[in-house]
Design a protein around this motif. Structure first.
Motif, PDB file in Angstrom:
ATOM      1  N   GLU A  16      87.756  -5.565  18.063  1.00 18.65           N
ATOM      2  CA  GLU A  16      88.500  -6.702  17.519  1.00 18.65           C
ATOM      3  C   GLU A  16      87.948  -8.006  18.085  1.00 18.65           C
ATOM      4  OE1 GLU A  16      92.671  -6.048  17.803  1.00 18.65           O
ATOM      5  OE2 GLU A  16      93.134  -8.135  17.352  1.00 18.65           O
ATOM      6  N   GLU A  17      87.982  -8.996  17.248  1.00 16.12           N
ATOM      7  CA  GLU A  17      87.490 -10.295  17.678  1.00 16.12           C
ATOM      8  C   GLU A  17      88.612 -11.318  17.579  1.00 16.12           C
ATOM      9  OE1 GLU A  17      82.743  -9.994  16.681  1.00 16.12           O
ATOM     10  OE2 GLU A  17      84.044 -11.051  15.270  1.00 16.12           O
ATOM     11  N   TYR A  18      88.474 -12.331  18.411  1.00 21.81           N
ATOM     12  CA  TYR A  18      89.539 -13.329  18.464  1.00 21.81           C
ATOM     13  C   TYR A  18      88.946 -14.699  18.240  1.00 21.81           C
ATOM     14  CZ  TYR A  18      91.877  -9.346  20.527  1.00 21.81           C
ATOM     15  OH  TYR A  18      92.399  -8.107  20.738  1.00 21.81           O
ATOM     16  N   GLU A  19      89.787 -15.497  17.618  1.00 21.46           N
ATOM     17  CA  GLU A  19      89.356 -16.835  17.282  1.00 21.46           C
ATOM     18  C   GLU A  19      89.961 -17.864  18.230  1.00 21.46           C
ATOM     19  OE1 GLU A  19      88.402 -18.596  12.854  1.00 21.46           O
ATOM     20  OE2 GLU A  19      90.152 -17.351  13.196  1.00 21.46           O
ATOM     21  N   PHE A  20      91.039 -17.478  18.851  1.00 21.65           N
ATOM     22  CA  PHE A  20      91.819 -18.436  19.653  1.00 21.65           C
ATOM     23  C   PHE A  20      91.062 -18.823  20.912  1.00 21.65           C
ATOM     24  CE2 PHE A  20      95.713 -20.524  20.520  1.00 21.65           C
ATOM     25  CZ  PHE A  20      95.892 -20.488  21.897  1.00 21.65           C
ATOM     26  N   ASP A  21      91.199 -20.086  21.285  1.00 22.21           N
ATOM     27  CA  ASP A  21      90.578 -20.560  22.525  1.00 22.21           C
ATOM     28  C   ASP A  21      91.573 -20.466  23.669  1.00 22.21           C
ATOM     29  OD1 ASP A  21      88.598 -23.133  20.938  1.00 22.21           O
ATOM     30  OD2 ASP A  21      88.044 -21.135  21.666  1.00 22.21           O
ATOM     31  N   PHE A  22      91.320 -19.520  24.517  1.00 22.65           N
ATOM     32  CA  PHE A  22      92.190 -19.407  25.700  1.00 22.65           C
ATOM     33  C   PHE A  22      91.597 -20.222  26.836  1.00 22.65           C
ATOM     34  CE2 PHE A  22      95.068 -16.147  24.309  1.00 22.65           C
ATOM     35  CZ  PHE A  22      94.365 -15.459  23.354  1.00 22.65           C
TER      36      PHE A  22
ATOM     37  N   GLN B 122      90.789 -21.105  30.857  1.00 28.72           N
ATOM     38  CA  GLN B 122      90.290 -20.308  31.997  1.00 28.72           C
ATOM     39  C   GLN B 122      91.442 -19.690  32.786  1.00 28.72           C
ATOM     40  OE1 GLN B 122      87.767 -22.384  34.722  1.00 28.72           O
ATOM     41  NE2 GLN B 122      86.177 -22.793  33.190  1.00 28.72           N
TER      42      GLN B 122
ATOM     43  N   LEU C 295      93.032 -16.674  30.924  1.00 32.08           N
ATOM     44  CA  LEU C 295      92.195 -15.473  30.966  1.00 32.08           C
ATOM     45  C   LEU C 295      92.131 -14.910  32.383  1.00 32.08           C
ATOM     46  CD1 LEU C 295      89.327 -16.655  28.590  1.00 32.08           C
ATOM     47  CD2 LEU C 295      91.072 -14.959  28.090  1.00 32.08           C
ATOM     48  N   ARG C 296      92.003 -15.815  33.342  1.00 31.01           N
ATOM     49  CA  ARG C 296      91.975 -15.359  34.731  1.00 31.01           C
ATOM     50  C   ARG C 296      93.273 -14.652  35.084  1.00 31.01           C
ATOM     51  NH1 ARG C 296      91.043 -20.080  37.747  1.00 31.01           N
ATOM     52  NH2 ARG C 296      88.829 -19.969  37.300  1.00 31.01           N
TER      53      ARG C 296
ATOM     54  N   MET D 170      95.230 -13.054  33.088  1.00 32.72           N
ATOM     55  CA  MET D 170      95.273 -11.718  32.456  1.00 32.72           C
ATOM     56  C   MET D 170      94.494 -10.716  33.289  1.00 32.72           C
ATOM     57  SD  MET D 170      94.640 -12.510  28.460  1.00 32.72           S
ATOM     58  CE  MET D 170      95.209 -14.014  27.725  1.00 32.72           C
ATOM     59  N   ILE D 171      93.345 -11.146  33.765  1.00 31.76           N
ATOM     60  CA  ILE D 171      92.522 -10.233  34.567  1.00 31.76           C
ATOM     61  C   ILE D 171      93.239  -9.876  35.870  1.00 31.76           C
ATOM     62  CG2 ILE D 171      90.519 -10.281  36.104  1.00 31.76           C
ATOM     63  CD1 ILE D 171      88.792 -11.043  33.924  1.00 31.76           C
TER      64      ILE D 171
ATOM     65  N   LEU E  57      93.793  -5.563  28.322  1.00 34.10           N
ATOM     66  CA  LEU E  57      93.521  -6.981  28.076  1.00 34.10           C
ATOM     67  C   LEU E  57      93.783  -7.329  26.619  1.00 34.10           C
ATOM     68  CD1 LEU E  57      90.286  -7.564  30.197  1.00 34.10           C
ATOM     69  CD2 LEU E  57      92.521  -8.593  30.564  1.00 34.10           C
ATOM     70  N   ARG E  58      93.433  -6.422  25.749  1.00 36.73           N
ATOM     71  CA  ARG E  58      93.684  -6.650  24.329  1.00 36.73           C
ATOM     72  C   ARG E  58      95.172  -6.808  24.077  1.00 36.73           C
ATOM     73  NH1 ARG E  58      91.981  -1.886  21.694  1.00 36.73           N
ATOM     74  NH2 ARG E  58      94.151  -1.417  21.201  1.00 36.73           N
TER      75      ARG E  58
ATOM     76  N   ILE F  99      96.230 -10.199  25.321  1.00 36.69           N
ATOM     77  CA  ILE F  99      95.783 -11.260  24.418  1.00 36.69           C
ATOM     78  C   ILE F  99      96.703 -11.326  23.209  1.00 36.69           C
ATOM     79  CG2 ILE F  99      93.937 -11.931  22.809  1.00 36.69           C
ATOM     80  CD1 ILE F  99      91.945 -10.918  24.944  1.00 36.69           C
TER      81      ILE F  99
END
Lengths: 544, 187
Positions: free
Chosen positions: B110-116, B118, B121-122, B124-125, B171-172, B175
């Motif tokens: 799957e691909e995402y268009e949204f701009d998250f 830093q 995303l950090r 989430m990790i 992570l998916r 997101i």
């Protein structure tokens, strides 16, 4: 609209070159750690700053105290000058004003006013002479009365232990003395200036100074007594002695009696007066010293070397191994501190609040046993079933494998690693003590015995501790996230041995003992840790 | 200040050169530490340990063989991985694993268009379990192979693969949750 990105692309693009601001204090913590490891040179710039600050503060304190000291000295000099001027204004005209025996003489004259009075007309003398004698006696008595009146006034006015009384007494006494000397001049060669007695009773010449008037007059009396004895015949005929002055008109017995009394009295008075003078000087010295010791307060500045000991105790039996291991792993080192105290005296007692800064140092050493499990040999055990497809005759025409079962086989190769952990633990403490004590004075030395209590604030920690729940260690650099309390209470006992350099400054040695009442760990930590501390300090006391 | 000058000064134990080194590289290195750690405290510990390792391994750096910054980052990545390994052994736990030679059935690209951002995303990790987070970082961001990852972490290659796929799945989900939240906010 941004391009579509896979998860991998999304995270790689955002985080591969991402940066973030490190937390506050991270740099200093890293620097400290590197210095401890010897990878960075010790930062002398901050130390230099503190040395400069300390030096400037010490210089400022010394300058202020020097100014106070000079002002104090000036004030004292002014006071002394004013007193001296006041003394000089008093009617002390005679240069022998400081002569003790003058006072004694005068006192004796007042007390023994009977001496002239005691003269009885028991000799064959003319009534006229007796009348003259009694008249003179009366006059003498009147003089005495007047003088005693004056003296009494003087005493009343200046009864404060100063030398004014002596000055005035001396001036009056000298007047009387001069009268007496003039009367006795014909009997002996007395030089009224230096009382040089030419001839004594044995016919030897001796010289007496002003302080030996007792001897002079005693000797003179003896001379006169001898003469009187030699002149027995003249007692009945006092006219033969008339040329010797009117004092010789007294009867022989009374004269002898009065003169002996006079000599004894002078001797006694000299002793009494010297004792009185000594007492005066002592009381003067006492009052001066009391004035000296009446300081409003004193400031103590000191540094101390400390030897600490830790007392561990586990909260229950489960943590007994932790308690034992904690005792083994930490070795205390000599620590240092410095402080300031304000000593407020109240008679021989004193109270002393203060503030001290110190740090506790110890070496931490522990070996962690680390179990290493190598699972690289683990694998899946797959079970396949071969399926054959047979025709009607039972002959396999096809076959294929079917995955029927799989089992994960975990293999672990266990080894134990010993990892040493060594570090230097340091805790800085700001302490606010309150002492109460008693002072003993012995000349230049003072001894103070004191006791008190204090509250100590742990300001920073940089320690490695054993982790309570497994065989590992934890490093704490921040008191907030550590098991340490922010403060704890202690009881204190100590002494000061002071050497008084002068009114302003004293130096002292200060042994003391501090016993921590509570643990420096929080209640939820499974073991408690109390601190005991023995220290020896040295310092400077500045009196204000 | 040039890197060689920095290195020379730090080798001499100069505080001034340490200050310069810290100011120049600490931000990017702390970013690496945050990626591998579950929180800021852990990241700070990794940063501290990383600098100590840098100062003890100066001699291993050869300026002719690569960039100084790359060398620094490598050390910090290794330090972060070491921290994970120690923690894993200390806690005496092994991640639950479900291994298979094949990719999971729910694997998608799957691909995402949204701009998250830093931070998002950090974050989430950081919410991933330790093992998943480490493998994901090493595979996706450090671009290591599963074999290399396996040897460094002391696990099998299969374990590495599985942990990566599981981390990716988690992570998916995160997101998607973020996207849902964002859509609700827009409404």
């Amino acid at each position: 609209m941004s391009d579509k990105k896979s998860i991998e692309h999304l995270f790689t693009e955002a985080l591969s070159k991402a940066s973030a601001h490190p937390p506050k204090g991270a740099k200093e913590d890293i620097r400290k750690k590197l210095m401890e490891e010897g990878l960075l040179k010790k930062d002398t710039s901050s130390k230099r700053f503190f040395f400069w600050l300390f030096g400037i503060s010490a210089l400022a304190i010394l300058s202020v105290t020097f100014v106070f000291y000079m002002k104090d000295s000036e004030n004292k000099m002014q006071q002394t000058t004013a007193q001296a001027q006041q003394n000089n204004k008093e009617p002390v005209s005679d240069k022998n004003a400081e002569n003790n025996s003058d006072v004694k003489q005068k006192d004796f004259r007042i007390e023994n006013s009977e001496t002239p009075n005691g003269a009885k007309e028991d000799h064959n003398g003319s009534d006229e002479r007796a009348k003259n004698n009694s008249a003179k006696t009366e006059k003498h008595n009147d003089d005495n009365k007047n003088d005693s009146g004056i003296l009494a006034k003087t005493v009343k006015k200046t009864n404060d232990g100063t030398s004014n009384i002596r000055g005035e007494k001396n001036s009056i006494a000298n007047g009387e003395k001069n009268k007496y000397i003039n009367q006795r001049k014909k009997d002996s060669s007395i030089n009224e200036n230096n009382f040089k007695l030419i001839v004594d009773k044995n016919g030897n010449s001796e010289t007496f100074n002003n302080n030996d008037e007792t001897k002079i007059f005693a000797s003179e009396i003896n001379n006169n007594t001898d003469k009187k004895q030699n002149q027995e015949g003249n007692v009945a005929n006092p006219s033969a002695d008339s040329s010797n002055g009117e004092a010789n008109n007294l009867s022989e017995n009374e004269n002898k009696h009065s003169e002996n009394e006079f000599a004894d009295g002078i001797a006694q008075q000299q002793t009494d007066t010297s004792k009185a003078e000594e007492k005066k000087q002592v009381s003067l010295a006492d009052s001066v010293s009391k004035e000296k010791k009446k300081n409003k307060f004193s400031v103590d500045i000191f540094g101390a070397a400390q030897i600490n000991s830790f007392q561990y105790q586990s909260s229950n039996a489960d943590f007994q191994p932790l308690e034992d291991e904690s005792k083994k792993s930490e070795t205390v080192k000599t620590s240092f501190g410095a402080g300031l105290g304000i000593c407020i005296p109240f008679k021989n007692f004193f109270a002393e609040p203060g503030i001290n800064y110190s740090f506790l140092k110890s070496d931490f050493s522990h070996t962690i046993s680390q179990v290493n499990i190598d699972t690289s040999g683990s694998h899946y055990n797959f079970v396949f079933t071969q399926v054959y497809v047979n025709d009607s005759n039972g002959i396999p025409t096809d076959s294929f494998l079917v995955h029927s079962d799989s089992t994960w086989i975990t293999l672990g190769d266990t080894s134990v690693l010993k990892i040493p952990v060594n570090s230097s633990n340091k805790i800085t403490i700001l302490e606010i003590p309150l002492w109460i004590g008693y002072k003993f004075s012995a000349g230049k030395f003072d001894i103070e015995i004191k006791a008190g209590a204090s509250v100590s604030f742990i300001t920073t920690v940089n320690t490695t501790l054993l982790y309570p729940y497994s065989d590992s260690t934890v490093v704490f650099n921040d008191i907030k996230n550590s098991p340490y309390r922010k403060n704890y209470f202690s009881i204190l006992a100590g002494a000061n041995l002071l050497y008084n350099i002068n009114d302003r400054f004293s130096i002292f040695l200060q042994p003391s003992f501090k016993y921590g009442l509570g643990s420096i760990f929080k209640n939820d930590y499974p073991i408690s840790k109390k601190i005991q501390n023995s220290s020896l300090g040295a310092g400077l006391r500045i009196n204000f | 200040m040039q890197d060689d000058e920095l290195i020379a000064g730090c080798l001499n134990g100069s505080n001034h050169h340490f200050n310069e080194l810290y100011e120049k590289y600490a931000y990017s290195l702390y970013g690496i530490c945050l990626r591998y750690s579950k929180d800021k405290d852990e990241a700070k510990d990794v940063l501290q340990d990383g600098f100590i390792k840098v100062f003890t391994q100066w001699k291993t750096f050869d300026i002719n063989k690569g960039s100084f910054e790359g060398w620094l980052k490598r050390i910090f990545v290794n330090q972060a991985i070491d921290c994970y390994r120690k923690k894993k052994i200390l806690l005496n736990s092994l991640p639950a694993e479900d291994l298979s030679d094949e990719l999971p059935n729910d694997y998608d690209n799957e691909e995402y268009e949204f701009d998250f951002s830093q931070e998002e995303l950090r974050g989430m990790i950081q919410q991933l379990p330790d093992g998943y987070r480490t493998v994901f970082n090493m595979f996706v961001i450090e671009n290591m192979g599963h074999k290399e990852i396996a040897s460094m972490l002391g696990i099998s290659e299969n374990t590495s693969k599985t942990q990566f796929f599981k981390s990716r799945k988690l992570l998916r989900e995160k997101i998607n949750q973020h996207l849902l939240l964002h859509q609700r906010e827009l409404k």
